[in-house]
Design a protein around this motif. Structure first.
Motif, PDB file in Angstrom:
ATOM      1  N   ILE A   1      -3.711   7.336   1.747  1.00  0.00           N
ATOM      2  CA  ILE A   1      -2.440   6.941   0.940  1.00  0.00           C
ATOM      3  C   ILE A   1      -1.210   7.051   1.532  1.00  0.00           C
ATOM      4  O   ILE A   1      -0.608   8.247   1.549  1.00  0.00           O
ATOM      5  N   ASP A   2      -0.534   5.983   2.049  1.00  0.00           N
ATOM      6  CA  ASP A   2       0.677   5.928   2.848  1.00  0.00           C
ATOM      7  C   ASP A   2       1.881   5.476   2.015  1.00  0.00           C
ATOM      8  O   ASP A   2       2.073   4.449   1.914  1.00  0.00           O
ATOM      9  N   SER A   3       2.480   6.479   1.661  1.00  0.00           N
ATOM     10  CA  SER A   3       3.752   6.374   0.765  1.00  0.00           C
ATOM     11  C   SER A   3       4.576   7.754   1.111  1.00  0.00           C
ATOM     12  O   SER A   3       4.206   8.684   0.825  1.00  0.00           O
ATOM     13  N   PRO A   4       5.897   7.429   1.076  1.00  0.00           N
ATOM     14  CA  PRO A   4       6.916   8.406   1.192  1.00  0.00           C
ATOM     15  C   PRO A   4       7.274   8.820  -0.136  1.00  0.00           C
ATOM     16  O   PRO A   4       7.795   9.924  -0.452  1.00  0.00           O
ATOM     17  N   ASP A   5       6.828   8.016  -1.332  1.00  0.00           N
ATOM     18  CA  ASP A   5       7.137   8.454  -2.810  1.00  0.00           C
ATOM     19  C   ASP A   5       6.065   9.133  -3.335  1.00  0.00           C
ATOM     20  O   ASP A   5       4.847   8.812  -3.942  1.00  0.00           O
ATOM     21  N   PRO A   6       6.300  10.543  -3.904  1.00  0.00           N
ATOM     22  CA  PRO A   6       5.407  11.420  -4.373  1.00  0.00           C
ATOM     23  C   PRO A   6       4.847  10.809  -5.645  1.00  0.00           C
ATOM     24  O   PRO A   6       3.611  10.795  -6.183  1.00  0.00           O
ATOM     25  N   LYS A   7       5.627   9.741  -6.443  1.00  0.00           N
ATOM     26  CA  LYS A   7       4.992   9.256  -7.555  1.00  0.00           C
ATOM     27  C   LYS A   7       3.639   8.224  -7.239  1.00  0.00           C
ATOM     28  O   LYS A   7       3.016   8.150  -7.970  1.00  0.00           O
ATOM     29  N   VAL A   8       4.308   7.716  -6.369  1.00  0.00           N
ATOM     30  CA  VAL A   8       3.090   6.556  -5.746  1.00  0.00           C
ATOM     31  C   VAL A   8       1.988   7.481  -5.502  1.00  0.00           C
ATOM     32  O   VAL A   8       0.902   6.806  -5.744  1.00  0.00           O
ATOM     33  N   VAL A   9       2.031   8.284  -4.664  1.00  0.00           N
ATOM     34  CA  VAL A   9       0.854   9.111  -4.248  1.00  0.00           C
ATOM     35  C   VAL A   9       0.247   9.844  -5.423  1.00  0.00           C
ATOM     36  O   VAL A   9      -1.115   9.401  -5.665  1.00  0.00           O
TER      37      VAL A   9
END
Ligand code: THG
Length: 265
Positions: free
Chosen positions: A74-82
Protein backbone atom coordinates in the motif's frame (compact mmCIF):
# COMPACT_ATOMS: atom_id res chain seq x y z
CA UNK A 1 14.92 -11.67 -3.08
CA UNK A 2 11.44 -10.41 -2.33
CA UNK A 3 10.00 -8.55 -5.29
CA UNK A 4 7.39 -5.81 -5.16
CA UNK A 5 5.82 -5.22 -8.60
CA UNK A 6 5.72 -1.47 -9.26
CA UNK A 7 3.49 -1.22 -12.32
CA UNK A 8 0.14 -0.27 -10.74
CA UNK A 9 1.08 3.35 -10.08
CA UNK A 10 -1.05 6.29 -11.21
CA UNK A 11 2.09 8.23 -12.17
CA UNK A 12 2.10 5.92 -15.22
CA UNK A 13 -0.17 7.21 -17.98
CA UNK A 14 -1.79 3.85 -18.77
CA UNK A 15 -2.65 3.27 -15.13
CA UNK A 16 -4.01 6.76 -14.61
CA UNK A 17 -6.29 6.20 -17.62
CA UNK A 18 -7.37 2.75 -16.36
CA UNK A 19 -8.28 4.22 -12.97
CA UNK A 20 -10.18 7.11 -14.59
CA UNK A 21 -12.21 4.62 -16.63
CA UNK A 22 -12.49 2.17 -13.69
CA UNK A 23 -11.10 -0.42 -16.12
CA UNK A 24 -11.09 -3.55 -13.93
CA UNK A 25 -9.75 -5.86 -16.66
CA UNK A 26 -6.68 -3.69 -17.38
CA UNK A 27 -5.67 -3.47 -13.71
CA UNK A 28 -6.35 -7.18 -13.12
CA UNK A 29 -4.26 -8.15 -16.17
CA UNK A 30 -1.29 -6.13 -14.93
CA UNK A 31 -1.68 -7.66 -11.47
CA UNK A 32 -1.74 -11.19 -12.96
CA UNK A 33 1.27 -10.56 -15.20
CA UNK A 34 3.31 -9.29 -12.26
CA UNK A 35 2.23 -12.26 -10.12
CA UNK A 36 3.14 -14.72 -12.90
CA UNK A 37 6.55 -13.10 -13.23
CA UNK A 38 7.47 -13.52 -9.60
CA UNK A 39 6.07 -10.52 -7.71
CA UNK A 40 5.66 -11.32 -3.99
CA UNK A 41 3.69 -8.08 -3.45
CA UNK A 42 1.75 -5.86 -5.85
CA UNK A 43 2.41 -2.16 -5.22
CA UNK A 44 -0.72 0.00 -5.51
CA UNK A 45 -0.37 3.78 -5.75
CA UNK A 46 -3.10 6.31 -6.59
CA UNK A 47 -1.02 9.29 -5.51
CA UNK A 48 -1.76 11.53 -8.49
CA UNK A 49 -5.47 11.69 -7.57
CA UNK A 50 -5.39 14.55 -5.08
CA UNK A 51 -8.47 14.51 -2.86
CA UNK A 52 -9.62 11.15 -4.31
CA UNK A 53 -6.58 9.09 -3.42
CA UNK A 54 -8.30 7.05 -0.68
CA UNK A 55 -11.26 6.20 -2.88
CA UNK A 56 -9.08 5.07 -5.80
CA UNK A 57 -6.65 3.23 -3.52
CA UNK A 58 -9.57 1.16 -2.19
CA UNK A 59 -10.77 0.50 -5.73
CA UNK A 60 -7.26 -0.62 -6.77
CA UNK A 61 -6.97 -3.01 -3.83
CA UNK A 62 -10.33 -4.69 -4.31
CA UNK A 63 -9.65 -4.92 -8.05
CA UNK A 64 -6.19 -6.47 -7.56
CA UNK A 65 -7.48 -8.86 -4.89
CA UNK A 66 -10.23 -9.96 -7.26
CA UNK A 67 -7.51 -11.29 -9.59
CA UNK A 68 -4.57 -12.58 -7.51
CA UNK A 69 -3.82 -13.81 -3.98
CA UNK A 70 -0.56 -11.84 -3.91
CA UNK A 71 -0.77 -9.25 -1.10
CA UNK A 72 -0.63 -5.55 -1.92
CA UNK A 73 2.04 -3.04 -1.00
CA UNK A 74 0.00 0.00 0.00
CA UNK A 75 1.97 2.93 -1.43
CA UNK A 76 0.95 6.31 -0.04
CA UNK A 77 2.60 8.98 2.09
CA UNK A 78 -0.84 9.77 3.59
CA UNK A 79 -1.63 7.76 6.76
CA UNK A 80 -5.37 8.27 6.18
CA UNK A 81 -5.12 6.58 2.79
CA UNK A 82 -3.13 3.72 4.31
CA UNK A 83 -5.74 3.24 7.05
CA UNK A 84 -8.61 3.28 4.56
CA UNK A 85 -6.77 0.66 2.49
CA UNK A 86 -6.18 -1.60 5.51
CA UNK A 87 -9.89 -1.71 6.26
CA UNK A 88 -10.61 -3.68 3.13
CA UNK A 89 -7.35 -5.48 2.30
CA UNK A 90 -7.67 -9.24 2.85
CA UNK A 91 -4.61 -11.04 4.25
CA UNK A 92 -1.40 -9.33 5.31
CA UNK A 93 -0.23 -6.42 3.17
CA UNK A 94 2.95 -4.37 3.19
CA UNK A 95 2.68 -0.71 4.17
CA UNK A 96 4.66 1.74 2.01
CA UNK A 97 5.64 3.56 4.09
CA UNK A 98 6.28 4.85 7.56
CA UNK A 99 9.07 7.41 7.98
CA UNK A 100 10.59 9.50 10.75
CA UNK A 101 8.57 12.54 9.65
CA UNK A 102 6.66 13.28 12.84
CA UNK A 103 3.14 13.44 11.43
CA UNK A 104 3.57 10.25 9.48
CA UNK A 105 5.29 8.42 12.36
CA UNK A 106 2.68 9.45 14.94
CA UNK A 107 -0.24 8.47 12.70
CA UNK A 108 1.11 5.11 11.47
CA UNK A 109 2.86 3.80 14.57
CA UNK A 110 -0.41 2.81 16.32
CA UNK A 111 -1.50 1.09 13.09
CA UNK A 112 1.58 -1.13 12.83
CA UNK A 113 2.33 -1.58 16.58
CA UNK A 114 1.81 -5.20 17.63
CA UNK A 115 0.48 -6.13 14.18
CA UNK A 116 1.81 -8.69 11.71
CA UNK A 117 1.90 -6.11 8.90
CA UNK A 118 5.03 -5.80 6.79
CA UNK A 119 6.23 -2.22 6.90
CA UNK A 120 8.60 -0.23 4.72
CA UNK A 121 10.58 2.20 6.89
CA UNK A 122 11.61 5.04 4.59
CA UNK A 123 14.75 6.94 5.58
CA UNK A 124 13.21 10.40 5.62
CA UNK A 125 12.80 12.80 8.53
CA UNK A 126 11.56 16.34 9.09
CA UNK A 127 15.14 17.41 8.33
CA UNK A 128 14.51 16.28 4.73
CA UNK A 129 16.27 13.72 2.54
CA UNK A 130 19.41 11.97 3.76
CA UNK A 131 22.62 12.77 1.88
CA UNK A 132 25.26 10.48 3.34
CA UNK A 133 25.48 6.88 4.48
CA UNK A 134 25.62 8.17 8.07
CA UNK A 135 22.41 10.22 7.63
CA UNK A 136 20.67 7.09 6.34
CA UNK A 137 22.03 4.85 9.10
CA UNK A 138 21.00 7.30 11.80
CA UNK A 139 17.40 7.56 10.52
CA UNK A 140 17.27 3.78 9.97
CA UNK A 141 18.40 3.15 13.58
CA UNK A 142 15.67 5.41 14.97
CA UNK A 143 13.06 3.77 12.75
CA UNK A 144 14.07 0.18 13.54
CA UNK A 145 14.48 0.77 17.29
CA UNK A 146 11.17 2.65 17.47
CA UNK A 147 9.29 -0.06 15.60
CA UNK A 148 10.83 -2.96 17.53
CA UNK A 149 10.04 -1.19 20.81
CA UNK A 150 6.43 -1.12 19.65
CA UNK A 151 6.31 -4.84 18.97
CA UNK A 152 6.92 -4.87 15.25
CA UNK A 153 9.09 -7.97 14.64
CA UNK A 154 12.39 -7.02 13.00
CA UNK A 155 11.65 -9.53 10.21
CA UNK A 156 8.63 -7.44 9.18
CA UNK A 157 10.66 -4.24 8.75
CA UNK A 158 11.92 -3.30 5.27
CA UNK A 159 14.27 -0.31 5.50
CA UNK A 160 14.35 1.88 2.37
CA UNK A 161 17.59 3.92 2.58
CA UNK A 162 16.20 6.19 -0.19
CA UNK A 163 17.72 6.27 -3.65
CA UNK A 164 18.58 9.73 -5.02
CA UNK A 165 19.53 10.61 -8.63
CA UNK A 166 23.19 10.02 -9.49
CA UNK A 167 22.86 12.88 -12.01
CA UNK A 168 22.53 15.39 -9.15
CA UNK A 169 25.45 14.18 -7.01
CA UNK A 170 27.96 11.51 -7.99
CA UNK A 171 28.26 10.26 -4.40
CA UNK A 172 24.57 9.23 -4.13
CA UNK A 173 25.14 5.72 -5.52
CA UNK A 174 27.80 4.67 -3.04
CA UNK A 175 26.22 6.49 -0.08
CA UNK A 176 23.15 4.33 -0.72
CA UNK A 177 25.21 1.13 -1.17
CA UNK A 178 27.19 1.69 2.02
CA UNK A 179 23.97 2.41 3.92
CA UNK A 180 22.52 -0.94 2.81
CA UNK A 181 25.68 -2.69 3.99
CA UNK A 182 25.73 -0.91 7.37
CA UNK A 183 22.00 -1.45 8.07
CA UNK A 184 22.18 -5.16 7.24
CA UNK A 185 25.30 -5.56 9.43
CA UNK A 186 23.94 -3.65 12.42
CA UNK A 187 20.38 -5.02 12.51
CA UNK A 188 20.36 -8.78 11.89
CA UNK A 189 17.02 -9.99 10.56
CA UNK A 190 15.92 -6.65 9.11
CA UNK A 191 15.27 -6.34 5.36
CA UNK A 192 16.39 -3.60 2.98
CA UNK A 193 14.33 -2.49 0.00
CA UNK A 194 14.38 0.31 -2.57
CA UNK A 195 12.75 1.75 -5.65
CA UNK A 196 15.46 1.79 -8.27
CA UNK A 197 14.28 4.23 -10.85
CA UNK A 198 15.32 7.37 -8.96
CA UNK A 199 19.00 6.51 -9.44
CA UNK A 200 18.76 7.05 -13.22
CA UNK A 201 16.58 10.17 -13.19
CA UNK A 202 17.68 12.68 -15.82
CA UNK A 203 19.95 10.27 -17.73
CA UNK A 204 19.54 8.28 -20.99
CA UNK A 205 19.22 4.47 -21.09
CA UNK A 206 17.69 4.43 -17.63
CA UNK A 207 17.03 0.68 -17.70
CA UNK A 208 20.77 0.00 -18.05
CA UNK A 209 21.54 2.06 -14.94
CA UNK A 210 18.70 0.50 -12.94
CA UNK A 211 19.70 -3.04 -13.97
CA UNK A 212 23.31 -2.41 -12.96
CA UNK A 213 22.46 -0.63 -9.72
CA UNK A 214 20.40 -3.58 -8.48
CA UNK A 215 23.36 -5.92 -8.88
CA UNK A 216 25.65 -3.59 -6.91
CA UNK A 217 23.05 -3.28 -4.14
CA UNK A 218 22.51 -7.05 -3.91
CA UNK A 219 26.26 -7.39 -3.42
CA UNK A 220 25.91 -5.12 -0.35
CA UNK A 221 23.01 -7.16 1.04
CA UNK A 222 19.83 -5.66 -0.46
CA UNK A 223 17.22 -8.43 -0.16
CA UNK A 224 14.03 -6.84 -1.56
CA UNK A 225 13.25 -4.42 -4.40
CA UNK A 226 10.40 -2.47 -5.96
CA UNK A 227 10.82 -3.22 -9.67
CA UNK A 228 9.05 -3.97 -12.92
CA UNK A 229 8.82 -7.80 -12.86
CA UNK A 230 8.19 -7.76 -16.62
CA UNK A 231 11.70 -6.35 -17.21
CA UNK A 232 13.35 -9.68 -18.02
CA UNK A 233 16.93 -8.46 -17.79
CA UNK A 234 16.22 -6.89 -14.39
CA UNK A 235 14.82 -10.19 -13.08
CA UNK A 236 17.67 -12.24 -14.63
CA UNK A 237 20.25 -9.87 -13.11
CA UNK A 238 18.63 -10.30 -9.69
CA UNK A 239 18.79 -14.10 -9.92
CA UNK A 240 22.40 -14.06 -11.12
CA UNK A 241 23.55 -11.53 -8.50
CA UNK A 242 21.97 -13.39 -5.59
CA UNK A 243 23.68 -16.60 -6.65
CA UNK A 244 27.04 -14.86 -7.16
CA UNK A 245 26.69 -13.14 -3.76
CA UNK A 246 26.50 -16.57 -2.09
CA UNK A 247 22.85 -16.33 -1.14
CA UNK A 248 21.69 -19.36 -3.16
CA UNK A 249 22.78 -22.66 -1.66
CA UNK A 250 23.88 -25.19 -4.31
CA UNK A 251 22.81 -22.56 -6.91
CA UNK A 252 19.39 -24.19 -6.65
CA UNK A 253 17.33 -21.02 -7.19
CA UNK A 254 19.47 -20.13 -10.20
CA UNK A 255 18.97 -23.57 -11.72
CA UNK A 256 15.22 -23.45 -11.05
CA UNK A 257 14.98 -19.99 -12.66
CA UNK A 258 16.87 -21.39 -15.67
CA UNK A 259 14.49 -24.36 -15.99
CA UNK A 260 11.52 -22.00 -15.75
CA UNK A 261 12.93 -19.95 -18.66
CA UNK A 262 13.41 -16.85 -16.51
CA UNK A 263 17.05 -16.35 -17.47
CA UNK A 264 16.46 -16.13 -21.23
CA UNK A 265 16.30 -12.52 -22.44
N1 THG B 1 10.59 3.71 -2.40
C1 THG B 1 9.40 3.28 -1.91
N2 THG B 1 8.28 3.31 -2.65
C2 THG B 1 8.30 3.82 -3.91
C3 THG B 1 9.51 4.28 -4.46
C4 THG B 1 10.68 4.23 -3.67
N3 THG B 1 7.16 3.86 -4.64
C5 THG B 1 7.12 4.58 -5.91
C6 THG B 1 8.43 4.47 -6.66
N4 THG B 1 9.53 4.77 -5.75
C7 THG B 1 8.61 3.07 -7.23
N5 THG B 1 7.59 2.80 -8.21
C8 THG B 1 7.69 3.18 -9.55
C9 THG B 1 6.61 2.89 -10.37
C10 THG B 1 6.65 3.16 -11.73
C11 THG B 1 7.76 3.76 -12.28
C12 THG B 1 8.83 4.05 -11.46
C13 THG B 1 8.79 3.76 -10.10
C14 THG B 1 7.78 4.03 -13.74
N6 THG B 1 8.44 5.10 -14.17
C15 THG B 1 8.58 5.43 -15.59
C16 THG B 1 10.07 5.63 -15.85
O1 THG B 1 10.83 5.69 -14.89
O2 THG B 1 10.45 5.65 -17.01
C17 THG B 1 7.86 6.70 -15.97
C18 THG B 1 6.37 6.63 -15.81
C19 THG B 1 5.61 6.18 -17.04
O3 THG B 1 5.70 4.99 -17.42
O4 THG B 1 4.86 7.01 -17.63
O5 THG B 1 7.22 3.30 -14.52
O6 THG B 1 11.79 4.62 -4.09
N7 THG B 1 9.38 2.76 -0.67
Amino acid sequence: MQIVGELINSSRKAIKAAIDEENVEEIQNIAKQQHENGADFIDVNAGTFVGKEARYMKWLISTVQGAVDTPCCIDSPDPKVVEAALELHKGTPMINSISLEKERWDALLPVVAGSDLKVIALCMSDDGMPESKDDRLSIASDLINGLVKNNVPVENIYVDPLVQPISTNDSYGMEFMNAVEAIMAEFPGVHTICGLSNISYGLPERKLLNQTFVVMAICKGLDSAIINPLDRRMVANIHAAETLAGRDEFCSNYLMAYREGKLEL
